[in-house]
Structures are given as C-alpha cells and as structure tokens.
Scaffold this motif. Structure first.
Motif, PDB file in Angstrom:
ATOM      1  N   UNK A 122      20.077 -98.646 -32.212  1.00  0.00           N
ATOM      2  CA  UNK A 122      19.743 -97.240 -31.988  1.00  0.00           C
ATOM      3  C   UNK A 122      18.533 -96.890 -32.843  1.00  0.00           C
ATOM      4  N   UNK A 133      26.879 -98.373 -38.744  1.00  0.00           N
ATOM      5  CA  UNK A 133      26.384 -97.102 -38.221  1.00  0.00           C
ATOM      6  C   UNK A 133      25.581 -96.279 -39.218  1.00  0.00           C
ATOM      7  N   UNK A 150      27.068 -87.498 -43.027  1.00  0.00           N
ATOM      8  CA  UNK A 150      26.157 -88.273 -43.861  1.00  0.00           C
ATOM      9  C   UNK A 150      25.553 -87.381 -44.949  1.00  0.00           C
ATOM     10  N   UNK A 195      29.864 -92.290 -34.852  1.00  0.00           N
ATOM     11  CA  UNK A 195      28.831 -93.082 -35.475  1.00  0.00           C
ATOM     12  C   UNK A 195      27.634 -93.214 -34.571  1.00  0.00           C
ATOM     13  N   UNK A 196      26.456 -93.386 -35.145  1.00  0.00           N
ATOM     14  CA  UNK A 196      25.243 -93.431 -34.330  1.00  0.00           C
ATOM     15  C   UNK A 196      25.181 -94.662 -33.452  1.00  0.00           C
ATOM     16  N   UNK A 197      26.037 -95.648 -33.694  1.00  0.00           N
ATOM     17  CA  UNK A 197      26.044 -96.805 -32.833  1.00  0.00           C
ATOM     18  C   UNK A 197      26.685 -96.523 -31.490  1.00  0.00           C
ATOM     19  N   UNK A 198      27.353 -95.387 -31.386  1.00  0.00           N
ATOM     20  CA  UNK A 198      28.028 -95.050 -30.145  1.00  0.00           C
ATOM     21  C   UNK A 198      27.043 -94.374 -29.206  1.00  0.00           C
ATOM     22  N   UNK A 199      27.042 -94.811 -27.987  1.00  0.00           N
ATOM     23  CA  UNK A 199      26.075 -94.281 -27.031  1.00  0.00           C
ATOM     24  C   UNK A 199      26.157 -92.767 -26.914  1.00  0.00           C
ATOM     25  N   UNK A 200      25.013 -92.144 -26.933  1.00  0.00           N
ATOM     26  CA  UNK A 200      24.941 -90.704 -26.705  1.00  0.00           C
ATOM     27  C   UNK A 200      25.083 -89.852 -27.944  1.00  0.00           C
ATOM     28  N   UNK A 201      25.309 -90.456 -29.088  1.00  0.00           N
ATOM     29  CA  UNK A 201      25.519 -89.656 -30.294  1.00  0.00           C
ATOM     30  C   UNK A 201      24.290 -89.670 -31.171  1.00  0.00           C
ATOM     31  N   UNK A 202      23.809 -88.476 -31.487  1.00  0.00           N
ATOM     32  CA  UNK A 202      22.694 -88.355 -32.410  1.00  0.00           C
ATOM     33  C   UNK A 202      23.145 -87.549 -33.605  1.00  0.00           C
ATOM     34  N   UNK A 203      22.404 -87.634 -34.681  1.00  0.00           N
ATOM     35  CA  UNK A 203      22.803 -86.896 -35.869  1.00  0.00           C
ATOM     36  C   UNK A 203      21.925 -85.667 -36.042  1.00  0.00           C
ATOM     37  N   UNK A 204      22.541 -84.625 -36.558  1.00  0.00           N
ATOM     38  CA  UNK A 204      21.880 -83.348 -36.753  1.00  0.00           C
ATOM     39  C   UNK A 204      21.950 -82.987 -38.232  1.00  0.00           C
ATOM     40  N   UNK A 205      20.813 -82.552 -38.758  1.00  0.00           N
ATOM     41  CA  UNK A 205      20.719 -82.244 -40.174  1.00  0.00           C
ATOM     42  C   UNK A 205      20.954 -80.773 -40.459  1.00  0.00           C
TER      43      UNK A 205
END
Lengths: 111, 117
Positions: free
Chosen positions: A32, A97, B33, B98-108
């Motif tokens: 990713x 991750x 995070x 987790x970001x390794x999962x398709x479709x998931x992004x992180x927001x700050x």
C-alpha cells in the motif's frame, strides 16, 4: 527494517509545469503506497494512493505510478497551480501494517 | 465523530514535567497511530494499535514515552520527565482497519503542538 528514500527534498516549478516526486522503498512485501500533502501548519491529508496490484492510478491532475520490480513509486502533478505548493510525503505499508513515511518534498509553484 | 480529534491543541510545559496527549479516533476505526513531527521534518512513527492485538511500540524513542488505548477507542500518549528535544507536533491518525486491508486509508488529526521550555 522498513526504509524509504524520497527525492527531491525541494522542488520549484513554474505554474503550469509538471512536478514529479519519487520514492524508493526496501520492503518487497509492501502493498500500500499513499501520498500525503501537508500545508504549513496543517495536518497531512491523503491525496492519492495505490495498491500493489495496480501499476498506475490517476485522479484529475494527480497520478501515481508503481514499479514493484524496481521498488519505486512516483507522484506526478500536471498543470501545477500555486495552491499545489506544500510538502508532499510518500508512505508505504510494510510488515504489521505500520505506515512508514518518506522525508518529504517541499514543492513550490511559482507564478 | 466527524474526524480524528486531538487535545490539547497546544501545550507548553516545563522541562521535567509529565504531559498527556489525547486522541479520539473516528468512530468505528479500529486502527490508531501516533506520529511525531519536529519542525520542518518528516513524520516519525511512534506506536500503532490495531483492535485487541498487542500494540506495535517499535517507534517509541525512549521509556519516557508510553501510550494506551482504552476500550478500543480513545488513546493517551504520555511523556514523562519531558525534555526540550520532545518539542514537536504529535499527530494521531486512525483507519477503519490496518492499512494493509484493501480500501482503508488513514486520517490524521490536527495534532498536539508540544513545547518544552
């Protein structure tokens, strides 16, 4: 451990020109690859991302390309505008991750 | 909530004092995070929580730093005996998984600006 190199550290372009920022990563298991834009004093915001099963993704003036063999991915901004001026961070997900960020590129779009 | 919420937004503390920074992630996000960003620098990973799994603490710079996440939601980052080099913006982020999962992004979140004097 995970490592990513980002180049250039600063980039100055004329309005309307294209800008390219490149990142090289070390973990072949990475899957990713997001890009974040951070304006001065603001939070990083996602602008585009790509997953390892795709080689290229485009969203209007922004595109990201991924070369898994060479372990590098690039951000392309076309027809740059003054509001594109910011710091851009690449990132990648390695084992567990955890999102690891590059050192950032200060982009300045000059009129 | 609508976004990741952090408090305080600004904190000035004296060297040697303890500080607590709070993060309230987006509702339903299981991954949380903490990152640290010194002035003009990049984003330094500190710690990662994912559901009920043991947190990844590999980025904590010293044993003066600790974090917990109660009830799988709110997280607190604690810095004991603060030093001047701890001065930075502490950014919290969350994602659906987790970001390794398709479709998931992180927001700050907007960050907590810490100044140690």
């Amino acid at each position: 451990g995970e490592n990513v190199e980002q180049h250039p550290s600063t980039l100055s372009v004329q309005e309307g020109d294209s800008a390219v920022i490149k990142c090289t990563y070390s973990d072949s298991a990475s899957n990713y690859f997001p890009w974040y834009k951070q304006e001065l004093g603001k939070r990083p915001q996602l602008i585009i991302d790509i997953r390892s099963n795709v080689g290229e993704k485009k969203d209007q003036r922004i595109a990201v390309t991924l070369n898994k063999t060479a372990k590098h991915f690039s951000l392309h901004i076309t027809e740059t505008q003054p509001e594109d001026s910011a710091v851009y961070f690449c990132a990648f997900t390695g084992g567990g991750n955890k999102l690891t960020f590059g050192t950032g590129t200060q982009l300045k779009v000059e009129l | 909530g609508a976004g990741v919420s952090q408090s305080p937004s600004n904190k000035v503390t004296e060297k040697g004092k303890d500080v607590e920074l709070r993060c309230d992630p987006i509702s339903g996000h299981t991954a949380l995070y903490w990152y640290r960003q010194s002035l003009g620098q990049g984003l330094e990973f500190l710690i990662y929580f994912q559901g009920n799994s043991a947190p990844d603490k590999s980025g904590l710079p010293s044993d003066r730093f600790s974090a917990e996440r109660t009830g799988g939601s709110v997280s607190t980052l604690t810095i004991q005996r603060t030093q001047q080099e701890d001065s930075a913006v502490y950014l919290c982020a969350s994602s659906l998984a987790g970001t390794g999962v398709a479709g998931n992004t992180i927001y700050f979140g907007e960050g907590s600006w810490l100044t140690v004097v």
